[in-house]
Design an enzyme around this catalytic site. Structure first.
Site, PDB file in Angstrom:
ATOM      1  N   ARG A   4      -4.011   3.527  -4.145  1.00  0.00           N
ATOM      2  CA  ARG A   4      -2.970   2.505  -4.202  1.00  0.00           C
ATOM      3  C   ARG A   4      -1.634   3.184  -3.913  1.00  0.00           C
ATOM      4  O   ARG A   4      -1.405   4.334  -4.313  1.00  0.00           O
ATOM      5  CB  ARG A   4      -2.920   1.847  -5.584  1.00  0.00           C
ATOM      6  CG  ARG A   4      -4.031   0.828  -5.829  1.00  0.00           C
ATOM      7  CD  ARG A   4      -3.806  -0.424  -4.976  1.00  0.00           C
ATOM      8  NE  ARG A   4      -4.713  -1.510  -5.337  1.00  0.00           N
ATOM      9  CZ  ARG A   4      -5.897  -1.709  -4.779  1.00  0.00           C
ATOM     10  NH1 ARG A   4      -6.345  -0.853  -3.865  1.00  0.00           N
ATOM     11  NH2 ARG A   4      -6.654  -2.744  -5.124  1.00  0.00           N
ATOM     12  N   GLU A  30       4.127  -3.290   0.557  1.00  0.00           N
ATOM     13  CA  GLU A  30       3.258  -3.681   1.666  1.00  0.00           C
ATOM     14  C   GLU A  30       3.555  -5.109   2.092  1.00  0.00           C
ATOM     15  O   GLU A  30       3.724  -5.971   1.236  1.00  0.00           O
ATOM     16  CB  GLU A  30       1.783  -3.544   1.256  1.00  0.00           C
ATOM     17  CG  GLU A  30       1.384  -2.114   0.950  1.00  0.00           C
ATOM     18  CD  GLU A  30      -0.070  -1.971   0.506  1.00  0.00           C
ATOM     19  OE1 GLU A  30      -0.752  -3.017   0.333  1.00  0.00           O
ATOM     20  OE2 GLU A  30      -0.523  -0.828   0.327  1.00  0.00           O
ATOM     21  N   HIS A  82      -3.622  -0.795   4.602  1.00  0.00           N
ATOM     22  CA  HIS A  82      -4.414  -1.167   3.425  1.00  0.00           C
ATOM     23  C   HIS A  82      -5.674  -1.900   3.869  1.00  0.00           C
ATOM     24  O   HIS A  82      -5.968  -3.019   3.435  1.00  0.00           O
ATOM     25  CB  HIS A  82      -3.590  -2.046   2.477  1.00  0.00           C
ATOM     26  CG  HIS A  82      -4.149  -2.081   1.087  1.00  0.00           C
ATOM     27  ND1 HIS A  82      -3.387  -2.348  -0.029  1.00  0.00           N
ATOM     28  CD2 HIS A  82      -5.413  -1.883   0.611  1.00  0.00           C
ATOM     29  CE1 HIS A  82      -4.138  -2.313  -1.112  1.00  0.00           C
ATOM     30  NE2 HIS A  82      -5.385  -2.039  -0.745  1.00  0.00           N
TER      31      HIS A  82
END
Length: 299
Positions: A225, A254, A273
């Site tokens: 993360r 993000e 991601h």
């Protein structure tokens, strides 16, 4: 989950439940306020990285269970869920192979400059970038759960010297893997891969102090993360040559902001991601999520 929903819709509706699947569009997740538009009669939800905050749980009095599609639980206020008697489950173990493959994609790109070479050849150039031999290089894995173990298996396949840090994994490690303390792993590893969950203990686990422990020729790969790494400290370390480069599938904000200095760094490989996103992985996680949802609603 939405793409797989048609395969599982009947399994849920035949139990007497109505299924609502709002369109996410180009966004990453729903806010608590947006989710609360569907609060009336809501008894169960399969959620991604959506904002499952105290506000959300306070506003859904009929909610019985949340199934977190995937692994990470950092978007869920578990204390608020417990206060309201809501069961929280994720789908553990469904993406180990996929994320491990992605981690090695970053490692190989950093070691052999494939992205840079590809761009140069398309421009008509013919570069001879000197690479790094993976065999006998030390691979340090932070977080030795299902994903970390899959990364280790691939490292062993490349004949790397694989070490790991995880305070929750008892000794001894599996054959061919050495468990080390975090500081020793950082000071001795050529490639450091983050595969740990985001918790209060791992928030900014990699900061200026720990980046300062790493070898100048080392590379940091984050498939965990974004907030596990202090991005400000990482950018400073990359700009001053404290470490050689990074492969980043995740970020503190993000999508990655347009003004992020990471975008301009030739020694950084950027992702979106997306490490777990394969057809097989999505199918596997979706089936598990629906299985758990039905199990919880049938209690």
């Amino acid at each position: 989950m939405q793409v797989e929903l048609p395969h599982h819709l009947e399994r849920i509706t035949q139990l007497g439940y109505e299924v609502i699947a709002p369109e996410l569009g180009d966004r990453q997740q729903f806010t608590a306020t947006e989710l609360l538009e569907f609060r009336h009669g809501l008894v169960g939800i399969i959620a991604g990285d959506d904002e499952l905050s105290r506000e959300f749980f306070d506003g859904t009095p009929n909610l019985r269970t949340v199934i977190r599609w995937g692994i990470g639980m950092d978007s869920v206020d578990r204390e608020a869920a417990a206060m309201h008697g809501v069961t929280i489950r994720n789908t553990p173990g469904v993406f180990g192979a996929e994320v491990a493959d992605s981690a090695f994609g970053y490692i190989l790109n950093l070691a052999r400059s494939y992205i840079t070479v590809d761009a140069a050849v398309r421009r008509g150039e013919w570069p001879k970038a000197e690479g790094i031999t993976l065999a006998k290089s030390r691979l340090g894995i932070i977080g030795f759960g299902a994903i970390g173990q899959e990364i280790a298996a691939r490292g062993r396949g490349f004949s790397m010297d694989v070490v790991a840090f995880d305070p929750y994994v008892p000794s001894p490690a599996p054959p061919g893997i050495t468990l080390l303390d975090l500081d020793t792993l950082l000071t001795t590893s050529k490639f450091v891969v983050l595969a740990c969950p985001l918790t209060a203990d791992t928030y900014h686990l990699i900061d200026s102090q720990r980046l300062g422990l790493m070898r100048a020729d080392a590379y940091l790969i984050n498939v965990a993360r974004g907030p596990v790494v202090s991005e400000v400290d990482l950018i400073a370390a990359l700009e001053c040559g404290l470490i050689s480069g990074a492969g980043l599938d995740v970020f503190e904000v993000e999508p990655l902001p347009l003004d992020s200095r990471l975008r301009e760094m030739p020694n950084v490989v950027l992702g979106s991601h997306n490490g777990s996103n394969t057809r097989e992985g999505v199918s596997r996680a979706s089936r598990a999520a629906v299985d758990f949802l039905i199990e919880e609603l049938s209690r």
